[in-house]
Design an enzyme around this catalytic site. Structure first.
Site, mmCIF file in Angstrom:
data_model
loop_
_atom_site.group_PDB
_atom_site.id
_atom_site.type_symbol
_atom_site.label_atom_id
_atom_site.label_comp_id
_atom_site.label_asym_id
_atom_site.label_seq_id
_atom_site.Cartn_x
_atom_site.Cartn_y
_atom_site.Cartn_z
ATOM 1 N N TYR A 162 15.724 2.826 -46.966
ATOM 2 C CA TYR A 162 14.441 2.355 -47.517
ATOM 3 C C TYR A 162 13.649 3.524 -48.133
ATOM 4 O O TYR A 162 13.526 4.593 -47.511
ATOM 5 C CB TYR A 162 13.563 1.746 -46.416
ATOM 6 N N LYS A 193 2.709 -6.134 -30.224
ATOM 7 C CA LYS A 193 2.959 -5.317 -29.019
ATOM 8 C C LYS A 193 1.642 -4.692 -28.525
ATOM 9 O O LYS A 193 1.409 -4.603 -27.319
ATOM 10 C CB LYS A 193 3.989 -4.211 -29.311
ATOM 11 N N THR A 196 6.179 -14.928 -28.907
ATOM 12 C CA THR A 196 6.957 -14.272 -27.848
ATOM 13 C C THR A 196 6.202 -13.087 -27.238
ATOM 14 O O THR A 196 6.114 -12.956 -26.017
ATOM 15 C CB THR A 196 8.307 -13.783 -28.411
ATOM 16 N N ASN A 203 15.110 9.725 -41.628
ATOM 17 C CA ASN A 203 16.167 8.703 -41.671
ATOM 18 C C ASN A 203 17.405 9.170 -42.436
ATOM 19 O O ASN A 203 18.533 8.914 -42.014
ATOM 20 C CB ASN A 203 15.634 7.430 -42.339
ATOM 21 N N SER A 216 11.587 -7.686 -31.572
ATOM 22 C CA SER A 216 11.444 -6.231 -31.707
ATOM 23 C C SER A 216 11.695 -5.664 -33.098
ATOM 24 O O SER A 216 11.555 -4.456 -33.295
ATOM 25 C CB SER A 216 12.396 -5.548 -30.724
ATOM 26 N N THR A 254 6.006 0.204 -27.008
ATOM 27 C CA THR A 254 6.552 1.006 -28.109
ATOM 28 C C THR A 254 5.542 2.035 -28.606
ATOM 29 O O THR A 254 4.331 1.826 -28.489
ATOM 30 C CB THR A 254 6.929 0.070 -29.278
ATOM 31 N N ASP A 255 6.062 3.105 -29.199
ATOM 32 C CA ASP A 255 5.167 4.108 -29.808
ATOM 33 C C ASP A 255 4.497 3.573 -31.073
ATOM 34 O O ASP A 255 3.524 4.145 -31.559
ATOM 35 C CB ASP A 255 5.914 5.415 -30.110
ATOM 36 N N GLU A 256 5.021 2.453 -31.622
ATOM 37 C CA GLU A 256 4.493 1.949 -32.904
ATOM 38 C C GLU A 256 3.054 1.466 -32.788
ATOM 39 O O GLU A 256 2.365 1.322 -33.806
ATOM 40 C CB GLU A 256 5.385 0.833 -33.451
ATOM 41 N N TYR A 307 4.741 -6.774 -36.043
ATOM 42 C CA TYR A 307 5.423 -6.440 -34.785
ATOM 43 C C TYR A 307 4.556 -5.532 -33.913
ATOM 44 O O TYR A 307 4.292 -5.845 -32.745
ATOM 45 C CB TYR A 307 6.778 -5.751 -35.073
ATOM 46 N N GLY A 312 4.345 -1.463 -45.986
ATOM 47 C CA GLY A 312 3.545 -0.871 -44.902
ATOM 48 C C GLY A 312 4.334 0.084 -44.026
ATOM 49 O O GLY A 312 3.952 0.336 -42.873
ATOM 50 N N PRO A 325 21.868 0.896 -46.898
ATOM 51 C CA PRO A 325 20.561 0.736 -47.558
ATOM 52 C C PRO A 325 19.464 1.603 -46.925
ATOM 53 O O PRO A 325 18.956 1.291 -45.853
ATOM 54 C CB PRO A 325 20.255 -0.756 -47.350
ATOM 55 N N ASN A 358 14.979 3.799 -29.670
ATOM 56 C CA ASN A 358 16.193 3.901 -28.839
ATOM 57 C C ASN A 358 17.434 3.788 -29.723
ATOM 58 O O ASN A 358 17.376 3.213 -30.803
ATOM 59 C CB ASN A 358 16.248 2.736 -27.857
HETATM 60 O O1 DAU Z 1 9.519 3.339 -32.416
HETATM 61 C C1 DAU Z 1 10.026 2.371 -31.539
HETATM 62 C C2 DAU Z 1 10.489 1.199 -32.346
HETATM 63 O O2 DAU Z 1 11.710 1.567 -32.985
HETATM 64 C C3 DAU Z 1 10.685 -0.075 -31.531
HETATM 65 O O3 DAU Z 1 9.443 -0.472 -31.012
HETATM 66 C C4 DAU Z 1 11.233 -1.193 -32.424
HETATM 67 O O4 DAU Z 1 11.476 -2.339 -31.652
HETATM 68 C C5 DAU Z 1 12.510 -0.707 -33.068
HETATM 69 O O5 DAU Z 1 13.005 -1.705 -33.945
HETATM 70 C C6 DAU Z 1 12.291 0.597 -33.812
HETATM 71 O O6 DAU Z 1 11.482 0.373 -34.999
HETATM 72 P P1 DAU Z 1 11.855 1.018 -36.407
HETATM 73 O O7 DAU Z 1 11.249 0.186 -37.465
HETATM 74 O O8 DAU Z 1 11.562 2.479 -36.439
HETATM 75 O O9 DAU Z 1 13.482 0.847 -36.331
HETATM 76 P P2 DAU Z 1 14.557 0.425 -37.436
HETATM 77 O O10 DAU Z 1 15.907 0.690 -36.834
HETATM 78 O O11 DAU Z 1 14.302 -0.923 -37.998
HETATM 79 O O12 DAU Z 1 14.303 1.474 -38.599
HETATM 80 C C7 DAU Z 1 14.365 2.875 -38.355
HETATM 81 C C8 DAU Z 1 13.979 3.557 -39.659
HETATM 82 O O13 DAU Z 1 15.021 3.324 -40.625
HETATM 83 C C9 DAU Z 1 12.707 3.018 -40.278
HETATM 84 O O14 DAU Z 1 12.000 4.083 -40.892
HETATM 85 C C10 DAU Z 1 13.201 2.041 -41.352
HETATM 86 C C11 DAU Z 1 14.513 2.661 -41.778
HETATM 87 N N1 DAU Z 1 15.567 1.685 -42.227
HETATM 88 C C12 DAU Z 1 15.864 0.635 -41.406
HETATM 89 C C13 DAU Z 1 16.813 -0.307 -41.773
HETATM 90 C C14 DAU Z 1 17.136 -1.476 -40.883
HETATM 91 C C15 DAU Z 1 16.239 1.883 -43.434
HETATM 92 O O15 DAU Z 1 15.987 2.878 -44.155
HETATM 93 N N2 DAU Z 1 17.191 0.954 -43.791
HETATM 94 C C16 DAU Z 1 17.491 -0.145 -43.027
HETATM 95 O O16 DAU Z 1 18.346 -0.957 -43.463
#
Ligand code: DAU
Length: 300
Positions: free
Chosen positions: A162, A109, A45, A204, A30, A79-81, A105, A238, A160, A135
């Site tokens: 992004y 999906k 997977t 974020n 995920s 997922t919405d992605e 990813y 991306g 961190p 979530n």
């Molecule tokens: O939208 C549903 C999706 O949400 C699920 O399908 C995915 O399984 C789940 O991982 C999640 O995806 P995201 O990529 O949105 O989640 P993530 O927590 O990795 O990142 C949330 C946002 O924060 C994204 O814009 C990237 C940013 N980020 C993430 C990490 C880990 C940062 O700025 N710094 C970081 O270290």
């Protein structure tokens, strides 16, 4: 049972033993960043695994009597992605939005969603699918934004962010996702897709500031506000700019709405992580540390 979703023999044996009246398919790789470093695991997977589970479910379902066959459900958690990225003024994703997955990813999906759809149309398997937004809550693995920021802040490490931190996600407390899945299992129509979201679009950087403020209140640090640790790092390749879910269909047809607001959910989440630091320490094993090196060491 810990097993491999691609292990058809194991799945057949479990279905024969337990005779489930429903399968809720949560099993997936995920994390978007991991899919960038190693897409092969995601294809295996998410695509082959879903195919294996669908075939096993079809075999099980075909062997049921007419009543059990009609009541059986295969629910696919997606997922919405899969819908791609939105511009600032685009309408939120509805169930009829075209698929435009942008990461390995989300592409894996999307592929699994298509398989589930095809098993319904071709074989009549009674499937439902939910496409949910981000979530958060207890037991969230600390590779993801919210638990990673809490864990790093408590360890005095950089937070961190992004790119410019202005990417928008639509956050849903995990138990609200569970109640949506229950509502779909009870009253959802076979073949239908339901979008699930929290009506909580937030950039974020706002999430990170909210977490710092809650930690400042609940576990003040003598060195000063945790926000001093915020560090802008190289963006995710991306990186999707904005996700937003139009959750009106599930509300209209199944009467589901989230119970938590973002304010109540995020406070519960921070309190949970503060009370369960042993769990976090336990999952931050050797493999997890290797992942941190792989994902963060190369970012300026
Ligand atoms: O939208 C549903 C999706 O949400 C699920 O399908 C995915 O399984 C789940 O991982 C999640 O995806 P995201 O990529 O949105 O989640 P993530 O927590 O990795 O990142 C949330 C946002 O924060 C994204 O814009 C990237 C940013 N980020 C993430 C990490 C880990 C940062 O700025 N710094 C970081 O270290």
């Amino acid at each position: 049972m810990h097993g491999d979703i691609c292990d058809r023999e194991l799945i057949d044996r479990l279905l024969a033993e337990h005779q489930p009246r429903a399968i809720v398919h949560f099993a997936a790789e995920s994390h978007v960043d991991r899919s960038i470093h190693g897409p092969g695991d995601f294809i295996r997977t998410n695509v082959n695994g879903t195919f294996t589970l669908l075939e096993a479910a079809r075999g099980h379902w075909m062997g049921l009597d007419a009543e059990a066959k009609a009541a059986f459900r295969f629910h696919h958690v997606s997922t919405d992605e899969v819908y791609g990225s939105l511009g600032p003024t685009d309408p939120a994703f509805s169930e009829t939005k075209t698929y435009e997955p942008n990461s390995p990813y989300s592409a894996s999906k999307a592929a699994s969603d298509h398989l589930v759809r095809a098993w319904h149309h071709t074989y009549g398997l009674p499937v439902t699918t939910s496409n949910c937004s981000n979530n958060y809550g207890p037991y969230h693995f600390p590779e993801k934004l919210i638990p990673l920021m809490i864990a790093n802040a408590l360890a005095g490490k950089p937070l961190p962010v992004y790119g410019d931190g202005q990417q928008i996600r639509d956050w849903l407390y995990v138990t609200d996702h569970c109640s949506a899945i229950r509502a779909i299992l009870q009253a959802g129509k076979p073949g239908e897709v339901y979008n699930v979201g929290g009506w909580n679009e937030k950039p974020n950087i706002e999430i990170v500031h909210t977490l710092c403020a809650l930690l400042d209140e609940l576990k003040p640090d003598a060195a000063g506000s945790y926000s001093r640790l915020i560090t802008y790092v190289t963006d995710r390749p991306g990186h999707d700019r904005r996700y937003a879910i139009d959750a009106r269909k599930i509300e209209r047809e199944l009467g589901w709405r989230p119970a938590e607001t973002f304010e109540t959910g995020i406070r519960k989440t921070v309190e949970w992580y503060l009370a369960n630091q042993d769990w976090v320490a336990h999952v931050q094993s050797g493999a997890y540390r290797d992942w941190l090196d792989k994902n963060y060491a190369g970012r300026s």
